[in-house]
Design a protein around this motif. Structure first.
Motif, PDB file in Angstrom:
ATOM      1  N   ARG A  58       3.146  -0.064  -7.500  1.00  0.00           N
ATOM      2  CA  ARG A  58       1.798  -0.632  -7.554  1.00  0.00           C
ATOM      3  C   ARG A  58       0.779   0.397  -8.049  1.00  0.00           C
ATOM      4  O   ARG A  58      -0.090   0.083  -8.870  1.00  0.00           O
ATOM      5  CB  ARG A  58       1.426  -1.149  -6.170  1.00  0.00           C
ATOM      6  CG  ARG A  58       0.299  -2.165  -6.138  1.00  0.00           C
ATOM      7  CD  ARG A  58       0.666  -3.470  -6.812  1.00  0.00           C
ATOM      8  NE  ARG A  58       1.908  -4.049  -6.317  1.00  0.00           N
ATOM      9  CZ  ARG A  58       2.017  -4.770  -5.197  1.00  0.00           C
ATOM     10  NH1 ARG A  58       0.953  -4.999  -4.456  1.00  0.00           N
ATOM     11  NH2 ARG A  58       3.183  -5.268  -4.841  1.00  0.00           N
ATOM     12  N   ALA A  59       0.893   1.643  -7.576  1.00  0.00           N
ATOM     13  CA  ALA A  59      -0.038   2.693  -8.000  1.00  0.00           C
ATOM     14  C   ALA A  59       0.099   2.987  -9.488  1.00  0.00           C
ATOM     15  O   ALA A  59      -0.899   3.115 -10.209  1.00  0.00           O
ATOM     16  CB  ALA A  59       0.202   3.960  -7.190  1.00  0.00           C
ATOM     17  N   CYS A  62      -1.485   0.289 -11.501  1.00  0.00           N
ATOM     18  CA  CYS A  62      -2.954   0.353 -11.471  1.00  0.00           C
ATOM     19  C   CYS A  62      -3.482   1.408 -12.442  1.00  0.00           C
ATOM     20  O   CYS A  62      -4.508   1.206 -13.099  1.00  0.00           O
ATOM     21  CB  CYS A  62      -3.433   0.675 -10.054  1.00  0.00           C
ATOM     22  SG  CYS A  62      -3.284  -0.676  -8.875  1.00  0.00           S
ATOM     23  N   THR A 128      -3.303   6.442   4.221  1.00  0.00           N
ATOM     24  CA  THR A 128      -3.633   6.217   2.813  1.00  0.00           C
ATOM     25  C   THR A 128      -2.836   7.153   1.909  1.00  0.00           C
ATOM     26  O   THR A 128      -2.380   8.220   2.328  1.00  0.00           O
ATOM     27  CB  THR A 128      -5.130   6.433   2.536  1.00  0.00           C
ATOM     28  OG1 THR A 128      -5.465   7.814   2.816  1.00  0.00           O
ATOM     29  CG2 THR A 128      -5.979   5.512   3.403  1.00  0.00           C
ATOM     30  N   THR A 130      -3.402   8.539  -2.107  1.00  0.00           N
ATOM     31  CA  THR A 130      -4.253   8.543  -3.296  1.00  0.00           C
ATOM     32  C   THR A 130      -3.506   9.170  -4.463  1.00  0.00           C
ATOM     33  O   THR A 130      -3.016  10.302  -4.371  1.00  0.00           O
ATOM     34  CB  THR A 130      -5.558   9.313  -3.045  1.00  0.00           C
ATOM     35  OG1 THR A 130      -6.287   8.661  -1.997  1.00  0.00           O
ATOM     36  CG2 THR A 130      -6.416   9.345  -4.300  1.00  0.00           C
ATOM     37  N   VAL A 140      -6.519   5.972  -7.681  1.00  0.00           N
ATOM     38  CA  VAL A 140      -6.464   4.764  -6.866  1.00  0.00           C
ATOM     39  C   VAL A 140      -5.919   5.152  -5.494  1.00  0.00           C
ATOM     40  O   VAL A 140      -5.076   6.037  -5.375  1.00  0.00           O
ATOM     41  CB  VAL A 140      -5.577   3.682  -7.532  1.00  0.00           C
ATOM     42  CG1 VAL A 140      -4.129   4.131  -7.641  1.00  0.00           C
ATOM     43  CG2 VAL A 140      -5.677   2.368  -6.794  1.00  0.00           C
ATOM     44  N   LEU A 142      -4.185   3.687  -1.959  1.00  0.00           N
ATOM     45  CA  LEU A 142      -3.416   2.560  -1.446  1.00  0.00           C
ATOM     46  C   LEU A 142      -3.009   2.811   0.004  1.00  0.00           C
ATOM     47  O   LEU A 142      -2.895   3.959   0.437  1.00  0.00           O
ATOM     48  CB  LEU A 142      -2.167   2.324  -2.285  1.00  0.00           C
ATOM     49  CG  LEU A 142      -2.337   2.154  -3.797  1.00  0.00           C
ATOM     50  CD1 LEU A 142      -2.203   3.487  -4.504  1.00  0.00           C
ATOM     51  CD2 LEU A 142      -1.310   1.172  -4.348  1.00  0.00           C
ATOM     52  N   HIS A 198      -2.504  -2.523   0.127  1.00  0.00           N
ATOM     53  CA  HIS A 198      -3.955  -2.655  -0.009  1.00  0.00           C
ATOM     54  C   HIS A 198      -4.436  -1.597  -0.998  1.00  0.00           C
ATOM     55  O   HIS A 198      -4.104  -0.413  -0.863  1.00  0.00           O
ATOM     56  CB  HIS A 198      -4.631  -2.476   1.340  1.00  0.00           C
ATOM     57  CG  HIS A 198      -4.155  -3.453   2.374  1.00  0.00           C
ATOM     58  ND1 HIS A 198      -4.165  -3.204   3.727  1.00  0.00           N
ATOM     59  CD2 HIS A 198      -3.604  -4.703   2.232  1.00  0.00           C
ATOM     60  CE1 HIS A 198      -3.685  -4.232   4.389  1.00  0.00           C
ATOM     61  NE2 HIS A 198      -3.332  -5.157   3.499  1.00  0.00           N
ATOM     62  N   ILE A 199      -5.229  -2.011  -1.966  1.00  0.00           N
ATOM     63  CA  ILE A 199      -5.626  -1.137  -3.064  1.00  0.00           C
ATOM     64  C   ILE A 199      -7.152  -1.037  -3.125  1.00  0.00           C
ATOM     65  O   ILE A 199      -7.861  -2.037  -3.002  1.00  0.00           O
ATOM     66  CB  ILE A 199      -5.112  -1.685  -4.412  1.00  0.00           C
ATOM     67  CG1 ILE A 199      -3.578  -1.833  -4.359  1.00  0.00           C
ATOM     68  CG2 ILE A 199      -5.507  -0.771  -5.569  1.00  0.00           C
ATOM     69  CD1 ILE A 199      -3.010  -2.566  -5.560  1.00  0.00           C
ATOM     70  N   ARG A 200      -7.639   0.180  -3.350  1.00  0.00           N
ATOM     71  CA  ARG A 200      -9.076   0.369  -3.608  1.00  0.00           C
ATOM     72  C   ARG A 200      -9.247   1.559  -4.548  1.00  0.00           C
ATOM     73  O   ARG A 200      -8.392   2.439  -4.611  1.00  0.00           O
ATOM     74  CB  ARG A 200      -9.852   0.591  -2.314  1.00  0.00           C
ATOM     75  CG  ARG A 200      -9.449   1.816  -1.515  1.00  0.00           C
ATOM     76  CD  ARG A 200     -10.296   1.940  -0.261  1.00  0.00           C
ATOM     77  NE  ARG A 200      -9.855   3.014   0.623  1.00  0.00           N
ATOM     78  CZ  ARG A 200     -10.223   4.290   0.494  1.00  0.00           C
ATOM     79  NH1 ARG A 200     -11.035   4.641  -0.501  1.00  0.00           N
ATOM     80  NH2 ARG A 200      -9.787   5.209   1.331  1.00  0.00           N
TER      81      ARG A 200
END
Length: 202
Positions: A58-59, A62, A128, A130, A140, A142, A198-200
């Motif tokens: 996922r990372a 992104c 988390t 990063t 990103v 996650l 969860h991604i931000r």
């Protein structure tokens, strides 16, 4: 060596590793990693290893979109300390897939291709991870939450029976099946489920 059949169904992760290309280890530096590679590294298949594989995929998606990600082009910060919970297990899989290593990593060639000190712990908040690209600084953050894919209710009793030496051969088979079935559900049925990762923006 026989892995569960579903391992082959998990989406692979294609990376381009300039160091591998430079040293002639892979044509064009292209290396395809599969879930089985993470299992070989960890020595077992579990929800944590599966979650780490999913987290990395996922990372990378992104940060690179449709491009092939460049292995060795990441700094990875883990929010928890190395010895907290399953952080070390997750970090080992992230090193496999990103190239980011700690103080014992490859120091590079004439200042190029270094992988050392690209993996840090206790930074960014508990739970988390990063990922930051070294070339353009994009990043990103996650976090992983596997609670939406719970274990089978029978798992607890079977595990206790096995650990106490009171389990039958059938109990062992049932436990192994249920254990890997949760891994299968995480990686196949919930591969694109936003509830797991969860991604931000970092």
């Amino acid at each position: 060596m026989t892995f569960p059949a579903f391992f082959a169904q998990v989406p692979p992760i294609l990376l381009r590793d300039p160091l591998a290309e430079f040293l002639g280890a892979a044509e064009g530096g292209l290396i395809e990693y599969r879930y089985a590679d993470a299992v070989r590294l960890a020595g077992h298949s579990c929800p944590t290893v599966a979650g780490a594989y999913l987290l990395a995929s996922r990372a990378l998606g992104c940060l690179y979109g449709s491009e092939v990600p460049r292995r060795g082009n990441f700094h990875v910060s883990c929010g928890d300390s190395l010895d907290e919970g399953v952080t070390g297990v997750i970090a080992s899989v992230l090193t496999l897939l990103t190239g980011a290593a700690g103080s014992g990593g490859f120091k590079g060639l004439a200042g190029q291709h270094s992988r050392r000190n690209l993996l840090a712990f206790g930074q960014g908040g508990g739970g988390t991870f990063t990922f930051r690209r070294l070339d353009d600084g994009s990043a990103v953050t996650l976090s992983l939450d596997l609670s939406s894919v719970p274990p089978d209710p029978r798992m607890g009793g079977l595990l206790q029976a096995l650990l106490s030496g009171e389990a039958s051969e059938a109990d062992g088979r049932d436990f192994r099946h249920l254990w890997q079935d949760r891994v299968r559900r995480i990686l196949l049925e919930h591969w694109d489920d936003p509830a797991l990762v969860h991604i931000r923006s970092a």
